[in-house]
Write an enzyme that holds these catalytic residues in place. Structure first.
Site, PDB file in Angstrom:
ATOM      1  CG  HIS A 151     -17.731  14.260  35.088  1.00  0.00           C
ATOM      2  ND1 HIS A 151     -17.986  13.249  35.969  1.00  0.00           N
ATOM      3  CD2 HIS A 151     -18.592  15.271  35.432  1.00  0.00           C
ATOM      4  CE1 HIS A 151     -18.942  13.607  36.811  1.00  0.00           C
ATOM      5  NE2 HIS A 151     -19.332  14.832  36.498  1.00  0.00           N
ATOM      6  CG  HIS A 197     -12.711   8.609  41.122  1.00  0.00           C
ATOM      7  ND1 HIS A 197     -12.984   9.474  42.166  1.00  0.00           N
ATOM      8  CD2 HIS A 197     -13.814   8.597  40.336  1.00  0.00           C
ATOM      9  CE1 HIS A 197     -14.208   9.943  42.013  1.00  0.00           C
ATOM     10  NE2 HIS A 197     -14.735   9.447  40.914  1.00  0.00           N
ATOM     11  CG  ASP A 234     -17.401   5.961  33.515  1.00  0.00           C
ATOM     12  OD1 ASP A 234     -18.610   5.687  33.531  1.00  0.00           O
ATOM     13  OD2 ASP A 234     -16.949   7.076  33.817  1.00  0.00           O
TER      14      ASP A 234
HETATM   15  N1  CMC Z   1      -4.166   6.448  32.990  1.00  0.00           N
HETATM   16  C1  CMC Z   1      -2.849   6.681  33.168  1.00  0.00           C
HETATM   17  N2  CMC Z   1      -2.358   7.528  34.086  1.00  0.00           N
HETATM   18  C2  CMC Z   1      -3.240   8.153  34.872  1.00  0.00           C
HETATM   19  C3  CMC Z   1      -4.625   7.949  34.753  1.00  0.00           C
HETATM   20  C4  CMC Z   1      -5.081   7.052  33.765  1.00  0.00           C
HETATM   21  N3  CMC Z   1      -6.378   6.820  33.607  1.00  0.00           N
HETATM   22  N4  CMC Z   1      -5.268   8.717  35.662  1.00  0.00           N
HETATM   23  C5  CMC Z   1      -4.312   9.375  36.329  1.00  0.00           C
HETATM   24  N5  CMC Z   1      -3.085   9.037  35.858  1.00  0.00           N
HETATM   25  C6  CMC Z   1      -1.784   9.497  36.376  1.00  0.00           C
HETATM   26  C7  CMC Z   1      -1.486  10.916  35.942  1.00  0.00           C
HETATM   27  O1  CMC Z   1      -0.770  10.949  34.719  1.00  0.00           O
HETATM   28  C8  CMC Z   1      -0.691  11.427  37.109  1.00  0.00           C
HETATM   29  O2  CMC Z   1       0.614  10.911  37.002  1.00  0.00           O
HETATM   30  P1  CMC Z   1       1.902  11.775  37.516  1.00  0.00           P
HETATM   31  O3  CMC Z   1       1.744  11.846  39.010  1.00  0.00           O
HETATM   32  O4  CMC Z   1       3.076  10.993  37.058  1.00  0.00           O
HETATM   33  O5  CMC Z   1       1.786  13.111  36.841  1.00  0.00           O
HETATM   34  C9  CMC Z   1      -1.353  10.750  38.319  1.00  0.00           C
HETATM   35  O6  CMC Z   1      -1.910   9.531  37.796  1.00  0.00           O
HETATM   36  C10 CMC Z   1      -2.455  11.582  38.979  1.00  0.00           C
HETATM   37  O7  CMC Z   1      -3.393  11.940  37.974  1.00  0.00           O
HETATM   38  P2  CMC Z   1      -4.210  13.311  37.946  1.00  0.00           P
HETATM   39  O8  CMC Z   1      -4.662  13.577  36.559  1.00  0.00           O
HETATM   40  O9  CMC Z   1      -3.380  14.357  38.619  1.00  0.00           O
HETATM   41  O10 CMC Z   1      -5.424  12.949  38.902  1.00  0.00           O
HETATM   42  P3  CMC Z   1      -6.827  13.699  38.969  1.00  0.00           P
HETATM   43  O11 CMC Z   1      -7.397  13.388  40.288  1.00  0.00           O
HETATM   44  O12 CMC Z   1      -6.700  15.124  38.573  1.00  0.00           O
HETATM   45  O13 CMC Z   1      -7.692  12.978  37.804  1.00  0.00           O
HETATM   46  C11 CMC Z   1      -9.157  11.558  36.634  1.00  0.00           C
HETATM   47  C12 CMC Z   1      -8.685  12.048  38.015  1.00  0.00           C
HETATM   48  C13 CMC Z   1     -10.387  10.667  36.824  1.00  0.00           C
HETATM   49  C14 CMC Z   1      -9.557  12.744  35.755  1.00  0.00           C
HETATM   50  C15 CMC Z   1      -8.010  10.746  35.967  1.00  0.00           C
HETATM   51  O14 CMC Z   1      -7.680   9.635  36.765  1.00  0.00           O
HETATM   52  C16 CMC Z   1      -8.353  10.320  34.554  1.00  0.00           C
HETATM   53  O15 CMC Z   1      -8.155  11.093  33.603  1.00  0.00           O
HETATM   54  N6  CMC Z   1      -8.884   9.047  34.371  1.00  0.00           N
HETATM   55  C17 CMC Z   1      -9.315   8.615  33.062  1.00  0.00           C
HETATM   56  C18 CMC Z   1     -10.702   9.187  32.766  1.00  0.00           C
HETATM   57  C19 CMC Z   1     -11.780   8.473  33.553  1.00  0.00           C
HETATM   58  O16 CMC Z   1     -11.835   7.252  33.617  1.00  0.00           O
HETATM   59  N7  CMC Z   1     -12.703   9.273  34.123  1.00  0.00           N
HETATM   60  C20 CMC Z   1     -13.869   8.749  34.833  1.00  0.00           C
HETATM   61  C21 CMC Z   1     -13.856   9.085  36.283  1.00  0.00           C
HETATM   62  S1  CMC Z   1     -15.116   8.125  37.166  1.00  0.00           S
HETATM   63  C22 CMC Z   1     -16.607   8.684  36.542  1.00  0.00           C
HETATM   64  C23 CMC Z   1     -16.924  10.053  36.978  1.00  0.00           C
HETATM   65  O17 CMC Z   1     -16.986  10.320  38.189  1.00  0.00           O
HETATM   66  O18 CMC Z   1     -17.194  10.888  36.110  1.00  0.00           O
END
Ligand code: CMC
Length: 429
Positions: free
Chosen positions: A266, A305, A363
């Site tokens: 987050h 996201h 971010d």
């Molecule tokens: N780098 C590489 N792979 C990723 C990333 C990433 N940053 N984000 C998601 N994936 C992949 C993930 O491994 C999964 O792949 P697969 O389908 O093969 O298992 C797929 O994309 C879906 O990911 P998820 O984790 O199931 O998606 P989610 O909606 O639960 O997570 C998230 C969203 C923001 C936590 C995630 O994209 C992430 O960890 N991003 C990096 C951290 C980040 O930048 N966070 C800031 C968010 S914006 C500010 C805020 O609102 O706080």
């Protein structure tokens, strides 16, 4: 709600129930699941992938189209034309202020920026090398021990005063947190400055040196605050609402929001992006780093996201702001910025990211801007918290104004042991 539509759910035993379909003013329709209880059923939706936890009139996101509106106003227009306190008024009250309302709001926020002098003593209880977010959680929570005169959550005037206090005091506490960590004296707020100038002064002035704000850098931080001000029902906002649903006071609720914001998935992502760029070290290592991302050894921080499956509109504004700030500071050749651009260009063309609809989020560039402004990495998430405080308190206030408010209480799918009898210790194996 526009018209009465229903979906019918029929179980394998023949029982069925009608579920009303609710239509908002924008966005997808929503199934009202209240009637499920008639069948003795609950929904199972861990991490809320398909669940609207409340109705709200504050912020709208269309993740597929990459749109973000505060009270109907597109974020790009607000980032370009508005200022942070005007956005605060808009989020809290639902409309942009008139000139008179704006002057009054500015005056009231400005006259709440000081904190109780005794609050300063809290800082001595923390180690100087504590993470600033740890200090923020403690000190903001402690505000409820000081401002007893605005804690009646059922009184709209009290809620307004608490909101003003939080908006006004968060920058002061954030700057105190920073000053304490570097061993410099706290700088008092100055009413001659705007909200953002004042924050920068409290961060960067010393008693020996007057602070002269640079308008371009002030504008950049103002934009960061505007872009972070609200984001509908994200993890920290949902935490604030859930804490508030029990009747907890607003200072305690916002402290819980700060705790939820801290994590790297987050608000902690802006700090994680900078650490990632430092680890990569050079543009020549970007390709190799991306291979590790695709092998799922680590994530590309600042990408992806839960809601945006397109460019995060905040990221585009942030990238432009990044150019402007680096130009102003004659840092166009900043190696971090070059690495970020290289990472973005590779990711936007790579099937791994395209298939998963992973785009830069807010971010990805904000850390580079904050670093250029002289803000240390450990303070990045604190800056996010200062900007997001208005979103938390507006969402909390919206919930508290709802006469049908009830305590939030999710259910579960129980997978533990069935009933068993207690066994004396000498009989256990
Ligand atoms: N780098 C590489 N792979 C990723 C990333 C990433 N940053 N984000 C998601 N994936 C992949 C993930 O491994 C999964 O792949 P697969 O389908 O093969 O298992 C797929 O994309 C879906 O990911 P998820 O984790 O199931 O998606 P989610 O909606 O639960 O997570 C998230 C969203 C923001 C936590 C995630 O994209 C992430 O960890 N991003 C990096 C951290 C980040 O930048 N966070 C800031 C968010 S914006 C500010 C805020 O609102 O706080």
């Amino acid at each position: 709600m526009k018209n009465k539509r229903v979906a019918t759910l029929t179980l394998d035993d023949g029982r069925s129930v009608e579920l009303p379909i609710l239509a908002g003013t924008l966005g997808p329709d929503v199934l009202d699941l209240h009637n499920l209880s008639k069948l003795g059923l609950f929904t199972y939706d861990p991490a809320f992938f398909s669940t609207a936890s409340c109705s709200s009139k504050i912020t709208f996101i269309d993740g597929d189209a990459g749109l973000l509106y505060y009270r109907g106003y597109p974020i790009e227009q607000l980032a370009e034309k508005s200022d942070f306190l005007e956005v605060c008024y808009l989020l809290l009250h639902g409309e942009l202020p008139t000139a008179e309302q704006s002057a009054d709001f500015n005056y009231r926020v400005k006259h709440h920026t000081m904190v109780h002098d005794q609050l300063a003593r809290f800082f001595n209880g923390f180690r100087r090398d504590a993470h600033p977010m740890a200090v923020m959680v403690g000190v903001v929570g402690a505000l409820s021990a000081f401002y007893h005169d605005s804690l009646d959550i059922n009184n709209s005037e009290h809620r307004e005063i608490s909101a003003l206090r939080l908006i006004a005091k968060l920058p002061t506490i954030a700057a105190m947190t920073y000053k304490y960590s570097i061993g410099e004296p706290f700088i008092y707020p100055k009413n001659k400055f705007s909200y953002v100038e004042n924050f920068m002064c409290m961060m960067f002035a010393t008693p020996a040196e007057e602070y002269v704000p640079n308008p371009k850098l002030v504008r950049a931080l103002e934009r960061i605050f505007i872009l972070h001000a609200d984001h509908e029902q994200n993890a920290s906002t949902s935490t604030v609402r859930l804490a508030g649903s029990s009747g907890a006071n607003p200072f305690a609720c916002v402290a819980s929001g700060i705790a939820a914001l801290w994590g790297p998935a987050h608000g902690g992502a802006n700090e994680a992006v900078l650490k990632m760029l430092e680890e990569i070290g050079d543009v020549s290592r970007v390709e190799e780093f991306m291979k590790g991302v695709k092998d799922k050894k680590y994530r590309l921080m600042g990408f992806g996201h839960r809601v945006y499956k397109n460019m995060d509109p905040r990221a585009s504004v942030m990238r432009d702001t990044c150019y402007e700030v680096l130009k102003e500071l004659r840092l166009e050749d900043d190696p971090m910025f070059k690495m970020a651009i290289a990472l973005e260009q590779i990711a936007l063309k790579d099937p791994y990211f395209i298939e998963r609809k992973l785009y830069p989020n807010v971010d990805f560039y904000s850390g580079i801007v904050l670093r250029a402004l002289g803000i240390p990495t450990s303070m990045f998430t604190v800056i996010f918290a200062v900007g997001r405080t208005i979103g938390w308190i507006s969402q909390w206030n919206e919930m508290m104004s709802d006469s049908e408010r009830k305590i939030g209480r999710p259910r579960q799918l129980y997978l533990g042991e069935t009933k068993r009898n207690y066994m004396a210790v000498n009989k256990r194996r």
